[in-house]
Motif scaffolding. Structure first.
Motif, PDB file in Angstrom:
ATOM      1  N   VAL A   1     -21.130  14.975  37.036  1.00 28.65           N
ATOM      2  CA  VAL A   1     -20.939  15.295  35.622  1.00 28.65           C
ATOM      3  C   VAL A   1     -19.479  15.608  35.342  1.00 28.65           C
ATOM      4  O   VAL A   1     -18.894  15.135  34.346  1.00 28.65           O
ATOM      5  CB  VAL A   1     -21.832  16.485  35.207  1.00 28.65           C
ATOM      6  CG1 VAL A   1     -21.496  16.937  33.785  1.00 28.65           C
ATOM      7  CG2 VAL A   1     -23.313  16.108  35.299  1.00 28.65           C
ATOM      8  N   ALA A   2     -18.854  16.398  36.246  1.00 28.86           N
ATOM      9  CA  ALA A   2     -17.442  16.753  36.069  1.00 28.86           C
ATOM     10  C   ALA A   2     -16.550  15.522  36.126  1.00 28.86           C
ATOM     11  O   ALA A   2     -15.644  15.347  35.297  1.00 28.86           O
ATOM     12  CB  ALA A   2     -17.023  17.766  37.136  1.00 28.86           C
ATOM     13  N   ILE A   3     -16.804  14.654  37.094  1.00 30.29           N
ATOM     14  CA  ILE A   3     -15.993  13.428  37.231  1.00 30.29           C
ATOM     15  C   ILE A   3     -16.163  12.544  36.007  1.00 30.29           C
ATOM     16  O   ILE A   3     -15.196  11.922  35.527  1.00 30.29           O
ATOM     17  CB  ILE A   3     -16.387  12.664  38.519  1.00 30.29           C
ATOM     18  CG1 ILE A   3     -15.861  13.399  39.745  1.00 30.29           C
ATOM     19  CG2 ILE A   3     -15.841  11.244  38.492  1.00 30.29           C
ATOM     20  CD1 ILE A   3     -14.348  13.534  39.807  1.00 30.29           C
ATOM     21  N   HIS A   4     -17.383  12.458  35.486  1.00 29.99           N
ATOM     22  CA  HIS A   4     -17.613  11.648  34.285  1.00 29.99           C
ATOM     23  C   HIS A   4     -16.727  12.113  33.137  1.00 29.99           C
ATOM     24  O   HIS A   4     -16.079  11.315  32.461  1.00 29.99           O
ATOM     25  CB  HIS A   4     -19.083  11.731  33.872  1.00 29.99           C
ATOM     26  CG  HIS A   4     -19.370  11.111  32.547  1.00 29.99           C
ATOM     27  ND1 HIS A   4     -19.369  11.834  31.365  1.00 29.99           N
ATOM     28  CD2 HIS A   4     -19.659   9.823  32.185  1.00 29.99           C
ATOM     29  CE1 HIS A   4     -19.636  11.032  30.357  1.00 29.99           C
ATOM     30  NE2 HIS A   4     -19.828   9.806  30.820  1.00 29.99           N
ATOM     31  N   TRP A   5     -16.680  13.430  32.900  1.00 33.20           N
ATOM     32  CA  TRP A   5     -15.902  13.946  31.779  1.00 33.20           C
ATOM     33  C   TRP A   5     -14.404  13.914  32.061  1.00 33.20           C
ATOM     34  O   TRP A   5     -13.607  13.781  31.122  1.00 33.20           O
ATOM     35  CB  TRP A   5     -16.363  15.350  31.410  1.00 33.20           C
ATOM     36  CG  TRP A   5     -17.735  15.332  30.812  1.00 33.20           C
ATOM     37  CD1 TRP A   5     -18.874  15.830  31.359  1.00 33.20           C
ATOM     38  CD2 TRP A   5     -18.127  14.728  29.570  1.00 33.20           C
ATOM     39  NE1 TRP A   5     -19.963  15.582  30.541  1.00 33.20           N
ATOM     40  CE2 TRP A   5     -19.531  14.918  29.430  1.00 33.20           C
ATOM     41  CE3 TRP A   5     -17.442  14.058  28.564  1.00 33.20           C
ATOM     42  CZ2 TRP A   5     -20.234  14.459  28.323  1.00 33.20           C
ATOM     43  CZ3 TRP A   5     -18.147  13.604  27.462  1.00 33.20           C
ATOM     44  CH2 TRP A   5     -19.520  13.798  27.351  1.00 33.20           C
ATOM     45  N   ILE A   6     -14.026  14.000  33.338  1.00 32.22           N
ATOM     46  CA  ILE A   6     -12.602  13.872  33.680  1.00 32.22           C
ATOM     47  C   ILE A   6     -12.101  12.477  33.325  1.00 32.22           C
ATOM     48  O   ILE A   6     -10.946  12.287  32.927  1.00 32.22           O
ATOM     49  CB  ILE A   6     -12.370  14.158  35.179  1.00 32.22           C
ATOM     50  CG1 ILE A   6     -12.506  15.665  35.448  1.00 32.22           C
ATOM     51  CG2 ILE A   6     -10.990  13.676  35.640  1.00 32.22           C
ATOM     52  CD1 ILE A   6     -12.434  16.039  36.913  1.00 32.22           C
ATOM     53  N   GLY A   7     -12.983  11.487  33.454  1.00 28.33           N
ATOM     54  CA  GLY A   7     -12.607  10.129  33.061  1.00 28.33           C
ATOM     55  C   GLY A   7     -12.868   9.835  31.600  1.00 28.33           C
ATOM     56  O   GLY A   7     -12.090   9.135  30.951  1.00 28.33           O
ATOM     57  N   ALA A   8     -13.972  10.401  31.045  1.00 24.61           N
ATOM     58  CA  ALA A   8     -14.401  10.043  29.697  1.00 24.61           C
ATOM     59  C   ALA A   8     -13.509  10.626  28.610  1.00 24.61           C
ATOM     60  O   ALA A   8     -13.135   9.921  27.656  1.00 24.61           O
ATOM     61  CB  ALA A   8     -15.846  10.502  29.476  1.00 24.61           C
ATOM     62  N   ILE A   9     -13.149  11.910  28.728  1.00 22.50           N
ATOM     63  CA  ILE A   9     -12.325  12.543  27.693  1.00 22.50           C
ATOM     64  C   ILE A   9     -10.941  11.899  27.617  1.00 22.50           C
ATOM     65  O   ILE A   9     -10.487  11.534  26.527  1.00 22.50           O
ATOM     66  CB  ILE A   9     -12.233  14.062  27.918  1.00 22.50           C
ATOM     67  CG1 ILE A   9     -13.614  14.704  27.710  1.00 22.50           C
ATOM     68  CG2 ILE A   9     -11.212  14.694  26.979  1.00 22.50           C
ATOM     69  CD1 ILE A   9     -13.679  16.171  28.043  1.00 22.50           C
ATOM     70  N   PRO A  10     -10.236  11.718  28.756  1.00 22.11           N
ATOM     71  CA  PRO A  10      -8.955  11.005  28.686  1.00 22.11           C
ATOM     72  C   PRO A  10      -9.107   9.581  28.165  1.00 22.11           C
ATOM     73  O   PRO A  10      -8.252   9.108  27.425  1.00 22.11           O
ATOM     74  CB  PRO A  10      -8.476  11.009  30.140  1.00 22.11           C
ATOM     75  CG  PRO A  10      -9.114  12.198  30.747  1.00 22.11           C
ATOM     76  CD  PRO A  10     -10.468  12.273  30.095  1.00 22.11           C
ATOM     77  N   CYS A  11     -10.199   8.901  28.544  1.00 23.14           N
ATOM     78  CA  CYS A  11     -10.410   7.530  28.070  1.00 23.14           C
ATOM     79  C   CYS A  11     -10.499   7.493  26.553  1.00 23.14           C
ATOM     80  O   CYS A  11      -9.891   6.632  25.901  1.00 23.14           O
ATOM     81  CB  CYS A  11     -11.685   6.954  28.683  1.00 23.14           C
ATOM     82  SG  CYS A  11     -12.015   5.238  28.214  1.00 23.14           S
ATOM     83  N   LEU A  12     -11.232   8.438  25.972  1.00 24.91           N
ATOM     84  CA  LEU A  12     -11.366   8.498  24.517  1.00 24.91           C
ATOM     85  C   LEU A  12     -10.028   8.792  23.851  1.00 24.91           C
ATOM     86  O   LEU A  12      -9.661   8.151  22.848  1.00 24.91           O
ATOM     87  CB  LEU A  12     -12.389   9.570  24.133  1.00 24.91           C
ATOM     88  CG  LEU A  12     -12.732   9.702  22.647  1.00 24.91           C
ATOM     89  CD1 LEU A  12     -13.280   8.388  22.105  1.00 24.91           C
ATOM     90  CD2 LEU A  12     -13.732  10.827  22.425  1.00 24.91           C
ATOM     91  N   LEU A  13      -9.266   9.731  24.421  1.00 24.98           N
ATOM     92  CA  LEU A  13      -7.952  10.061  23.868  1.00 24.98           C
ATOM     93  C   LEU A  13      -6.977   8.893  24.025  1.00 24.98           C
ATOM     94  O   LEU A  13      -6.138   8.649  23.149  1.00 24.98           O
ATOM     95  CB  LEU A  13      -7.393  11.310  24.549  1.00 24.98           C
ATOM     96  CG  LEU A  13      -8.104  12.621  24.204  1.00 24.98           C
ATOM     97  CD1 LEU A  13      -7.581  13.761  25.077  1.00 24.98           C
ATOM     98  CD2 LEU A  13      -7.929  12.958  22.733  1.00 24.98           C
ATOM     99  N   LEU A  14      -7.089   8.169  25.125  1.00 28.18           N
ATOM    100  CA  LEU A  14      -6.229   7.002  25.341  1.00 28.18           C
ATOM    101  C   LEU A  14      -6.543   5.896  24.333  1.00 28.18           C
ATOM    102  O   LEU A  14      -5.645   5.203  23.856  1.00 28.18           O
ATOM    103  CB  LEU A  14      -6.397   6.470  26.769  1.00 28.18           C
ATOM    104  CG  LEU A  14      -5.789   7.331  27.874  1.00 28.18           C
ATOM    105  CD1 LEU A  14      -6.229   6.826  29.243  1.00 28.18           C
ATOM    106  CD2 LEU A  14      -4.265   7.351  27.787  1.00 28.18           C
ATOM    107  N   ILE A  15      -7.814   5.730  23.998  1.00 26.25           N
ATOM    108  CA  ILE A  15      -8.193   4.721  23.008  1.00 26.25           C
ATOM    109  C   ILE A  15      -7.625   5.090  21.639  1.00 26.25           C
ATOM    110  O   ILE A  15      -7.050   4.255  20.933  1.00 26.25           O
ATOM    111  CB  ILE A  15      -9.722   4.573  22.942  1.00 26.25           C
ATOM    112  CG1 ILE A  15     -10.242   3.915  24.214  1.00 26.25           C
ATOM    113  CG2 ILE A  15     -10.126   3.742  21.717  1.00 26.25           C
ATOM    114  CD1 ILE A  15     -11.756   3.884  24.314  1.00 26.25           C
ATOM    115  N   ILE A  16      -7.773   6.368  21.253  1.00 27.17           N
ATOM    116  CA  ILE A  16      -7.297   6.814  19.941  1.00 27.17           C
ATOM    117  C   ILE A  16      -5.780   6.703  19.846  1.00 27.17           C
ATOM    118  O   ILE A  16      -5.241   6.143  18.876  1.00 27.17           O
ATOM    119  CB  ILE A  16      -7.751   8.260  19.677  1.00 27.17           C
ATOM    120  CG1 ILE A  16      -9.279   8.321  19.557  1.00 27.17           C
ATOM    121  CG2 ILE A  16      -7.104   8.794  18.391  1.00 27.17           C
ATOM    122  CD1 ILE A  16      -9.833   9.723  19.497  1.00 27.17           C
ATOM    123  N   THR A  17      -5.076   7.234  20.856  1.00 29.18           N
ATOM    124  CA  THR A  17      -3.613   7.197  20.815  1.00 29.18           C
ATOM    125  C   THR A  17      -3.092   5.775  21.003  1.00 29.18           C
ATOM    126  O   THR A  17      -2.102   5.386  20.386  1.00 29.18           O
ATOM    127  CB  THR A  17      -3.010   8.115  21.892  1.00 29.18           C
ATOM    128  OG1 THR A  17      -3.549   7.770  23.196  1.00 29.18           O
ATOM    129  CG2 THR A  17      -3.331   9.565  21.602  1.00 29.18           C
TER     130      THR A  17
END
Length: 324
Positions: free
Chosen positions: A118-134
């Motif tokens: 679960v932790a690894i998923h969010w470590i990848g998912a949150i940055p991925c979402l921010l990278l898409i937006i930025t």
């Protein structure tokens, strides 16, 4: 400012012409300038204090189509991938509705993911979402943001986006690498994956697809498609991103830098489109699905309906574990 620039340009031209005449050069200044331009394009080297790998190259003589491609194709592409997929899902849910649990919630929670997963998923998912937006703002923000705000506000937004994009790249790389290595074993194709695609995973609520519950293991066919897209296309995002993020380490040529920009943009478009699908499927489309990556547990009826092969396996081998 324009008048000053014109004056400086005239002075520079007069000095250049004067030097040419003083040296007894019979060619006009324009001709001499043309020769200089020819020599530069041919790779004529100069002298500079810069230490970069291509510091002695005054101009880039590579394929000029790479630069316009960013504006003509990549910017519209990432806008379509992001906003287009959001629009498609909103329309789909409005017409089709979500996939509900036919037996309702059982109240029994089955262990599916470890706390580390679960932790690894969010470590990848949150940055991925921010990278898409930025990344969307950096690549295409000038089309849908800049025209409606002041230059000062736009400058602040684009500066902040660049800083966030660079910082979030590091945890994304870590998450991508760990997820790809650890989760690959549960993402291998199976025969029943074809049948899953044939009935669109059982998510259609009308026509001959209604009520269908295709077989699925720990990961269904759609999740497997997303995983391997994330693994391989994500590798292109990571490698091209490293070239752009650490030019002093990689010391790329100008050709490699331009190619990295294009590859990074194309790969980002694909990841953005798949990410939107993944987010909608997890948070909206599948009733009870989001709980898996919040607590690591899923409702037993959800497991039976969406991952029956996996549920039968853990029940048969005695590894079925309920939440206390």
């Amino acid at each position: 400012m324009n008048k000053m620039f014109n004056v400086l340009a005239m002075v520079a031209l007069m000095m250049f012409s004067g030097l040419a005449l003083a040296n007894g050069d019979a060619e006009p200044a324009q001709q001499t300038g043309a020769q200089l331009w020819h020599d530069i394009k041919a790779g004529e080297q100069g002298v500079t204090t810069s230490k970069s790998a291509f510091a002695d190259q005054l101009i880039n003589v590579n394929d000029p189509r790479l630069i316009p491609a960013r504006e003509d194709y990549l910017a519209p592409g990432i806008m379509l991938a992001t906003f287009g997929m959001i629009a498609v899902f909103i329309l789909f849910i409005a017409v089709n509705g979500i996939s509900k649990l036919h037996g309702g919630f059982s109240g029994k929670m089955v262990h599916r993911w470890s706390k580390f997963d679960v932790a690894i998923h969010w470590i990848g998912a949150i940055p991925c979402l921010l990278l898409i937006i930025t990344g969307l703002l950096i690549l295409a923000g000038r089309f849908f943001v800049q025209p409606y705000i002041g230059e000062g506000a736009w400058g602040s937004i684009i500066y902040a986006s660049k800083q966030i994009h660079d910082i979030m790249a590091i945890p994304f790389i870590v998450g991508w690498l760990v997820m790809t290595v650890l989760w690959a074993k549960n993402q291998m194709p199976a025969k029943y994956d074809i049948a899953w695609f044939m009935v669109v995973g059982g998510y259609i609520n009308f026509g001959p697809f209604k009520g269908k519950h295709p077989d699925a293991g720990f990961a269904n066919a759609g999740e497997k498609l997303w995983f391997w897209t994330f693994a391989f296309v994500g590798a292109l995002v990571v490698l091209s991103g490293i070239v752009l993020l650490f030019p002093n380490w990689v010391e790329p040529s100008r050709s490699l830098s331009l190619l990295a920009v294009v590859v990074h943009g194309v790969a980002a478009i694909i990841i953005a489109a798949f990410s939107i699908v993944h987010i909608f499927m997890a948070t909206v489309m599948s009733e009870g699905g989001m709980e898996c990556m919040v607590s690591g547990y899923c409702d037993e009826n959800w497991a039976k309906q969406h991952h029956n092969v996996w549920y039968d396996e853990i029940k048969a081998d005695g590894t079925l574990k309920y939440k206390d």
